[in-house]
Structures are given as C-alpha cells and as structure tokens.
Design a protein around this motif. Structure first.
Motif, mmCIF file in Angstrom:
data_model
loop_
_atom_site.group_PDB
_atom_site.id
_atom_site.type_symbol
_atom_site.label_atom_id
_atom_site.label_comp_id
_atom_site.label_asym_id
_atom_site.label_seq_id
_atom_site.Cartn_x
_atom_site.Cartn_y
_atom_site.Cartn_z
ATOM 1 N N LEU A 204 0.936 -1.158 -0.035
ATOM 2 C CA LEU A 204 -0.178 -0.007 -0.035
ATOM 3 C C LEU A 204 0.955 1.171 0.137
ATOM 4 O O LEU A 204 0.443 2.521 -0.455
ATOM 5 C CB LEU A 204 -0.955 0.087 1.255
ATOM 6 C CG LEU A 204 -2.152 -0.675 1.310
ATOM 7 C CD1 LEU A 204 -3.100 -0.603 2.263
ATOM 8 C CD2 LEU A 204 -3.031 -0.161 -0.004
ATOM 9 N N ARG A 205 1.967 1.338 0.519
ATOM 10 C CA ARG A 205 2.790 2.304 0.677
ATOM 11 C C ARG A 205 3.190 2.994 -0.886
ATOM 12 O O ARG A 205 3.030 4.271 -1.021
ATOM 13 C CB ARG A 205 4.134 2.016 1.287
ATOM 14 C CG ARG A 205 3.953 1.806 2.722
ATOM 15 C CD ARG A 205 5.368 1.391 3.604
ATOM 16 N NE ARG A 205 5.071 0.829 4.881
ATOM 17 C CZ ARG A 205 6.184 0.582 5.572
ATOM 18 N NH1 ARG A 205 7.377 0.596 5.082
ATOM 19 N NH2 ARG A 205 5.768 0.157 7.003
ATOM 20 N N TRP A 207 1.485 2.209 -3.279
ATOM 21 C CA TRP A 207 0.353 2.857 -3.996
ATOM 22 C C TRP A 207 0.167 4.149 -3.604
ATOM 23 O O TRP A 207 -0.530 5.106 -4.270
ATOM 24 C CB TRP A 207 -0.994 1.880 -3.590
ATOM 25 C CG TRP A 207 -2.171 2.176 -4.231
ATOM 26 C CD1 TRP A 207 -2.926 1.607 -5.427
ATOM 27 C CD2 TRP A 207 -3.128 3.155 -3.855
ATOM 28 N NE1 TRP A 207 -4.072 2.272 -5.703
ATOM 29 C CE2 TRP A 207 -4.384 3.089 -4.365
ATOM 30 C CE3 TRP A 207 -3.199 3.790 -2.517
ATOM 31 C CZ2 TRP A 207 -5.638 3.983 -4.330
ATOM 32 C CZ3 TRP A 207 -4.421 4.483 -2.431
ATOM 33 C CH2 TRP A 207 -5.363 4.812 -3.203
ATOM 34 N N ALA A 208 -0.025 4.220 -2.480
ATOM 35 C CA ALA A 208 -0.358 5.618 -1.641
ATOM 36 C C ALA A 208 0.442 6.786 -2.324
ATOM 37 O O ALA A 208 0.044 7.851 -2.583
ATOM 38 C CB ALA A 208 -0.087 5.777 -0.263
ATOM 39 N N GLU A 209 2.017 6.665 -2.493
ATOM 40 C CA GLU A 209 2.409 7.350 -3.046
ATOM 41 C C GLU A 209 2.231 7.828 -4.521
ATOM 42 O O GLU A 209 2.271 8.994 -4.881
ATOM 43 C CB GLU A 209 4.335 7.039 -3.054
ATOM 44 C CG GLU A 209 4.750 6.910 -1.835
ATOM 45 C CD GLU A 209 6.295 6.371 -1.759
ATOM 46 O OE1 GLU A 209 6.803 5.930 -2.791
ATOM 47 O OE2 GLU A 209 6.837 6.184 -0.657
ATOM 48 N N TYR A 218 -4.507 9.658 -0.463
ATOM 49 C CA TYR A 218 -4.970 8.974 0.318
ATOM 50 C C TYR A 218 -4.139 7.470 0.427
ATOM 51 O O TYR A 218 -3.507 7.077 -0.216
ATOM 52 C CB TYR A 218 -6.603 8.418 -0.063
ATOM 53 C CG TYR A 218 -7.454 9.496 -0.357
ATOM 54 C CD1 TYR A 218 -7.900 10.180 0.565
ATOM 55 C CD2 TYR A 218 -7.779 10.272 -1.596
ATOM 56 C CE1 TYR A 218 -8.833 11.231 0.588
ATOM 57 C CE2 TYR A 218 -8.227 11.167 -1.798
ATOM 58 C CZ TYR A 218 -9.022 12.028 -0.695
ATOM 59 O OH TYR A 218 -9.737 13.030 -0.701
ATOM 60 N N ALA A 219 -4.286 6.959 1.862
ATOM 61 C CA ALA A 219 -3.372 5.942 2.277
ATOM 62 C C ALA A 219 -3.964 4.606 1.760
ATOM 63 O O ALA A 219 -3.067 3.663 1.592
ATOM 64 C CB ALA A 219 -3.264 5.749 3.817
ATOM 65 N N SER A 220 -5.032 4.505 1.053
ATOM 66 C CA SER A 220 -5.406 3.053 0.853
ATOM 67 C C SER A 220 -6.573 3.283 -0.321
ATOM 68 O O SER A 220 -7.274 4.314 -0.286
ATOM 69 C CB SER A 220 -5.990 2.136 1.929
ATOM 70 O OG SER A 220 -7.093 2.859 2.515
ATOM 71 N N GLU A 244 -6.946 4.576 -8.696
ATOM 72 C CA GLU A 244 -6.791 3.516 -7.904
ATOM 73 C C GLU A 244 -6.408 2.489 -8.818
ATOM 74 O O GLU A 244 -5.583 1.750 -8.442
ATOM 75 C CB GLU A 244 -8.291 3.290 -7.323
ATOM 76 C CG GLU A 244 -8.453 2.064 -6.572
ATOM 77 C CD GLU A 244 -9.621 1.629 -5.780
ATOM 78 O OE1 GLU A 244 -9.826 0.309 -5.424
ATOM 79 O OE2 GLU A 244 -10.659 2.464 -5.830
#
Length: 310
Positions: A204-205, A207-209, A218-220, A244
């Motif tokens: 997720l890190r 993806w969030a970047e 957004y974090a997720s 997304e």
C-alpha cells in the motif's frame, strides 16, 4: 458512456437482508478454492435477489399489503470487476468509473424520486406500517441464531415474508440462513484479515505515493473510495477510479492484493467447508426457479400494463 441509474430502495434496504454477500466479493470461484461449487455471477445474484423480492411481495399481498414492485436494476454493459481490496481493471475504470457502485447526483435524485416501495410504506398509517413490518420480518418470533466466523452472532425470525420467501426459493429457510450467513461471514473475515496482512500493507505504501502524485493523497483504496462517496459527478468518479486502478497496476499492488485475498479466502473457507459448499449449492440449485419466478412476474406485469392501456 454513462450507465443508467441503479436504483436502491430505502425500505428494502432497511427491512430485508437479501443476497449472499457484499457486491465486491469475488464471484468467479477460480484459484485454489476451485474445488468448491462455483460462486454465482453478479447477474445470477441479481436474479436471485429479484426472485426473493417477488416472493416477498406475494407473501405480503396474502397478508393484506399490496407492496409495489421495486425498480429493476439495469443489466446492460459489462459486469463490474471484483474490487474487494483494490480496483485493478484500468479499462473499465476509464469507461465506467466504479460502475453501479457510484451514482451521479442526478441519479441519486432519481433514486429518491422513483421509490414506489418507500412511497407505499410512507402512505400507511403508523398502525398499518407496524403491521407491515411484522408481516415482513416476523416480529422477532421463533428467532434462530448463527455464530459467524468472526465471532459475532446474527439471527432472524423464521416467520415473516422475508424468511418465507427464502424458504420457498432455497428449499429450507433454517438451512439456508445458517449456510448463507456463515458463507458471507467467511468472505468478510477473510477480506478483513487480508487488509491487515503485512504483504498488503507494505504494498500500500507504493500505491499511496502513486495516488498522492496524481493529486489524491489517500493511504488506501478504501479511504479513496470513502472520500469519493457513493454519489459524485461522473468526471470525478472516473478520476478516482482510474487513479486507483492505474496505481494498483503500476506499483504491483494488484498482484499482491490478488494473492493476499485468495490466500485468506482459501484459509477461512477451509475452516467452514460444509457451510460454504451448502450455501453455493443452494444458490445454484435455486437459479432455475428464480429465473422462472422473475420471467412469470415480468410477463404478468406486462399483461396487466397492456390491459390498463386499452
């Protein structure tokens, strides 16, 4: 091209518990759990839900409540892709955003304006409304309870039109309720654990970047969708959905999510093989009857409408 509005009904959402699981749950039955009976498709699930609603209306009519038919979901266009943990179908996102999961403000307005079931119930006196609720849900009499995989307990009256309809469609309400509740609970628990899995949270890190770099910090995916809401202008919906999906593909989250989700689904299903198998078999066995119920109801309403126009 924008898809037609998808109509949900206030009363049906409040008074009934329809269907085998969340719309975002995987439905193809592929992967290591393929030895199980296949899961129903989204269209088959829509047919089952429609049949349940028709049988409920028939039951309520016998109880003295002439509840109108709920508007049918439009089934044109491609079936929405699974997106339990993250949307990964970039082509679908570009064309249709999140699909029927998100409505435009105009569609939301039409949803509230075209609510025959809610209009009918709001038109009843308080006393009749309470009687309708008891007829619909059984008034809490003869409640059966099931412990879900996550440890919580759910229950439902064996009386009332909701239970009667499902008993008629699936063959035995008690068996159906227990198997269906556990099967849905297995999926919910597996997805909850997949979201907390170290492999997924690590992925997720990136993806969030990526999302932040496209203007959506957004974090997720879940937080991104929460920020969008279930009603948004089409351009905004597509922007969020494309971000997304694009970031899921470009950062590798798509592959990690698929592996993590399947791993936890297999593990949890293995703990409840009898219930999962029974629920799937009962849904599949009910499809022919459900299709006939929906077909006959449609033909009956068409005949009635033609008679009224003469």
């Amino acid at each position: 091209m924008r898809r037609p509005a998808v109509l949900s009904l206030l009363l049906l959402g409040t008074l009934t518990a329809c269907g085998p699981g969340p719309a975002s749950a995987p439905v193809d039955g592929s992967g290591p759990s393929a030895e199980l009976p296949r899961q129903v498709t989204a269209d088959e699930l829509a047919t089952l839900r429609r049949a349940e609603e028709i049988l409920e209306r028939r039951c309520l009519a016998r109880a003295g409540f002439d509840v109108p038919a709920a508007p049918e979901r439009d089934r044109t266009g491609p079936e929405p892709p699974p997106m339990a943990l993250v949307l990964t179908d970039l082509a679908y996102a570009r064309e249709r955003g999140y699909g029927p999961r998100v409505r435009t403000p105009e569609e939301t307005t039409r949803l509230h304006e075209d609510d025959p079931v809610g209009d009918y119930v709001r038109g009843l006196t308080p006393e009749r409304r309470a009687q309708a609720l008891r007829a619909w849900q059984g008034g809490g009499a003869d409640t059966i309870e099931v412990t879900l995989p996550g440890g919580m307990t759910t229950g439902r009256s064996t009386r009332g039109c909701t239970s009667e309809a499902r008993g008629e469609l699936y063959g035995d309400f008690r068996t159906w309720f227990g198997a269906d509740a556990v099967d849905r609970g297995v999926t919910a628990l597996a997805l909850t654990r997949a979201q907390a899995d170290p492999a997924f949270t690590e992925a997720l890190r990136g993806w969030a970047e990526c999302a932040a770099g496209r203007g959506l910090p957004y974090a997720s995916p879940r937080r991104l969708r929460d920020a969008l809401g279930d009603s948004a202008p089409e351009a905004k919906e597509i922007e969020y959905a494309v971000t997304e999906a694009r970031c899921a593909v470009e950062t590798g989250l798509a592959e990690v999510a698929a592996e993590t989700e399947e791993r936890h689904l297999v593990k949890e299903r293995a703990r409840y093989p009898a219930d999962v198998t029974r629920a799937r078999r009962m849904r599949l066995a009910a499809l022919t009857k459900a299709a006939r119920i929906v077909r006959d109801d449609s033909a009956s309403r068409h005949h009635t409408q033609r008679g009224h126009t003469r």
